[in-house]
Scaffold this active site. Structure first.
Site, mmCIF file in Angstrom:
data_model
loop_
_atom_site.group_PDB
_atom_site.id
_atom_site.type_symbol
_atom_site.label_atom_id
_atom_site.label_comp_id
_atom_site.label_asym_id
_atom_site.label_seq_id
_atom_site.Cartn_x
_atom_site.Cartn_y
_atom_site.Cartn_z
ATOM 1 N N GLU A 355 0.851 -1.190 0.000
ATOM 2 C CA GLU A 355 0.000 0.000 0.000
ATOM 3 C C GLU A 355 0.887 1.241 0.000
ATOM 4 O O GLU A 355 1.822 1.343 0.800
ATOM 5 C CB GLU A 355 -0.914 0.002 1.223
ATOM 6 C CG GLU A 355 -1.627 1.305 1.520
ATOM 7 C CD GLU A 355 -2.541 1.763 0.397
ATOM 8 O OE1 GLU A 355 -2.414 2.924 -0.028
ATOM 9 O OE2 GLU A 355 -3.384 0.959 -0.047
ATOM 10 N N ASP A 389 5.168 1.872 -3.593
ATOM 11 C CA ASP A 389 4.439 1.924 -4.855
ATOM 12 C C ASP A 389 4.381 0.509 -5.423
ATOM 13 O O ASP A 389 5.408 -0.189 -5.505
ATOM 14 C CB ASP A 389 5.160 2.851 -5.829
ATOM 15 C CG ASP A 389 4.583 2.790 -7.225
ATOM 16 O OD1 ASP A 389 3.441 3.239 -7.409
ATOM 17 O OD2 ASP A 389 5.279 2.269 -8.124
ATOM 18 N N ALA A 390 3.200 0.060 -5.821
ATOM 19 C CA ALA A 390 3.019 -1.324 -6.268
ATOM 20 C C ALA A 390 3.894 -1.649 -7.478
ATOM 21 O O ALA A 390 4.462 -2.748 -7.568
ATOM 22 C CB ALA A 390 1.547 -1.584 -6.588
ATOM 23 N N ASP A 408 -6.235 -4.435 -6.040
ATOM 24 C CA ASP A 408 -7.315 -3.611 -5.493
ATOM 25 C C ASP A 408 -6.874 -2.154 -5.546
ATOM 26 O O ASP A 408 -6.614 -1.519 -4.531
ATOM 27 C CB ASP A 408 -7.605 -4.049 -4.052
ATOM 28 C CG ASP A 408 -8.796 -3.320 -3.448
ATOM 29 O OD1 ASP A 408 -9.548 -2.699 -4.216
ATOM 30 O OD2 ASP A 408 -8.956 -3.367 -2.220
#
Length: 551
Positions: A355, A389-390, A408
């Protein structure tokens, strides 16, 4: 080119200029070298203030109206155009350069300093009026960009005239000196806005403070250095005008907290409990007490509605958990609701959550309403949270490490999310899938946004995965992270969610027969959602990439 003055012939009278004119050298209270330094310093500060106004309009417009690329393009193009017009218009003020510069800076400080509050007020109180007011915020954004650009453009010719009034020099040297001060000031203002003003003061107070600095420096430069060039009436008008500007800005700064609370109530209703700027986004929690459902807003968008969030999170998580699911990766999901659904399945050994916003996770742990809604998911020892950061995190992740990957993330239509819905991103997600692993993606609404939805599906396929599209519906306004900002837009929010289930072999959306029974989702509704999604198919759409985003 401005030629240097020739020396006066012997015994010829020295030229005299009337107060406010520019026919002779300025009568300064300091040496010419000091005067030039003070003018260039004023140019430096005014340039910094001007860039803060520009960045503030871009940031606030992106927050209020979405699509940061469009808003930045509108603000920058209109402002640069207006600067050219302002420079031309300022030629008429060159003979009154000192008074003109003082008036321009006072007006710029007032308009620029109050622009954020005015734009926010129009959005909050008139954003749901519809009719001719439907685009009120956008029209006001263009108006502010135009006005601020005109005033910033007028600064340079007037400052050039003031510099030449102190000591004549060739035009090239004067331009070089002035533009050096201007560009360095712009650098300082551009860095101060994201690193100092925004995190410590916020958009509204930061812009008001910038206006105050702008008017003080402009008034001090004219009234302190060039006061002998002004008539008595001009000096009093500038003094009173700048004083009134400071009073307006100071009064607004005192009332800014009350203004923000009132604006939030106009936007979100009267039961706002938490409102904070995290450094990543604005987070607002409304309701969640006395039997009222909890609503969560990210940057003005309704992200989670407690009335029907199980429909979304059950449909997102449970079909992907059919099969091996010992190791689960959730990208986004800082509210803990997707984690809650994953933990309901037996056999889960580990859930990793990536997240970007640590404050959202903190609220999910500590806020009574939100932690109750996610059933204290982050307190489970199997859950590990990484603040990152994904996209960047996936680049360094261990290959074949997860049985299930749940994406998500915010809606693909939001500019900041574009890279998280790219072919490159899904290629990285594919790399971390174990053999037989599955990826599920929230892909936006199906019925109301089929082109975006099927672009996501085409992009996942382009990353080398087989896909199974499906959707689900709800009877009321959804928790979709779509672009709706105003109360009216949120009331018209898409009433469906779309998902894409993907794997290396052809997946099939179904529920695990040995898994928990969802409270809303059933095999029948899942099959109906799959059929409904397929009926909206748009074939032949190209994939979205980092260098060619399609959303």
């Amino acid at each position: 080119m401005i030629e240097p003055h020739a020396p006066a012939p012997p015994r010829s009278p020295a030229p005299r200029s009337a107060p406010g004119g520019s026919d002779g050298p300025a009568r300064l209270p300091v040496r010419p070298g000091t005067g030039r330094f003070l003018v260039l310093t004023g140019a430096f500060v005014c340039a910094a203030c001007g860039l803060v106004y520009e960045l503030e309009l871009v940031a606030l417009a992106s927050y209020l109206m979405g699509d940061s690329v469009t808003q930045a393009s509108v603000v920058l193009s209109v402002m640069v155009f207006a600067m050219g017009i302002g420079s031309l218009a300022a030629k008429r003020l060159r003979r009154l350069a000192a008074a003109g510069f003082g008036a321009v800076e006072a007006t710029l400080a007032l308009i620029g300093g109050c622009s954020a509050m005015a734009l926010y007020a129009v959005f909050a109180w008139t954003g749901d009026w519809g009719g001719m007011w439907a685009d009120g915020s956008r029209c006001l954004l263009v108006a502010f960009s135009l006005a601020i650009g005109l005033l910033i453009g007028a600064e340079v010719p007037l400052l050039m005239e003031l510099i030449q009034r102190i000591r004549r020099q060739d035009a090239g040297g004067a331009v070089a000196d002035l533009f050096a001060a201007d560009y360095v000031g712009a650098l300082v203002g551009g860095l101060a806005f994201p690193f100092l003003l925004l995190p410590f003061l916020g958009q509204l107070t930061g812009t008001l403070l910038t206006g105050a600095v702008n008017t003080v420096v402009g008034a001090a430069l004219v009234l302190g250095l060039f006061r002998r060039d002004l008539t008595r009436r001009a000096r009093w008008l500038l003094l009173i005008g700048n004083g009134l500007v400071l009073v307006v800005l100071a009064s607004a700064a005192v009332l800014v907290d009350d203004f923000e609370r009132a604006a939030r109530q106009a936007m979100y209703g009267g039961d706002v409990r938490v409102a904070l700027q995290t450094g990543v986004k604005e987070v607002v929690l409304a309701g969640g007490t006395d039997g009222r459902p909890l609503d969560i807003y990210f940057d003005g968008r309704l992200r989670v509605s407690g009335r029907d969030e199980p429909r979304f999170h059950e449909a997102l998580v449970h079909p992907a958990m059919t099969g091996p699911h010992a190791r689960v990766l959730i990208l986004g999901g800082g509210d803990g609701l997707a984690v809650r659904e994953a933990l309901r399945h037996s056999g889960v050994d580990r859930v990793d959550v990536v997240e970007l916003d640590a404050e959202v996770v903190r609220l999910a742990r500590t806020d009574p309403a939100l932690s109750g809604l996610n059933e204290h998911a982050f307190g489970d020892p199997r859950v590990r949270v990484t603040t990152a950061d994904a996209f960047g995190w996936l680049r360094g992740a261990t290959p074949a490490a997860y049985d299930v990957v749940v994406s998500d993330l915010p809606d693909p239509g939001i500019t900041a999310s574009t890279k998280l819905y790219s072919q490159e991103f899904y290629g990285l997600a594919r790399r971390v899938l174990a053999p037989g692993g599955r990826l599920v993606v929230h892909a936006g609404p199906v019925a109301s946004g089929p082109r975006v939805y099927w672009t996501v599906e085409a992009t996942v396929r382009a990353a080398g995965l087989r896909t199974a599209p499906y959707g689900t519906g709800t009877r009321r306004a959804s928790a979709d992270a779509g672009p709706g900002r105003t109360p009216a837009e949120r009331a018209r929010a898409p009433r469906d969610w779309g998902f894409v289930l993907a794997a290396r072999t052809a997946p099939r959306p179904r529920l695990d027969p040995d898994g928990p029974r969802p409270s809303v989702l059933t095999e029948a509704s899942l099959a109906a959602g799959e059929r409904a999604a397929r009926r909206t198919r748009i074939a032949g759409l190209p994939a979205s990439t980092l260098v060619h985003p399609r959303y």
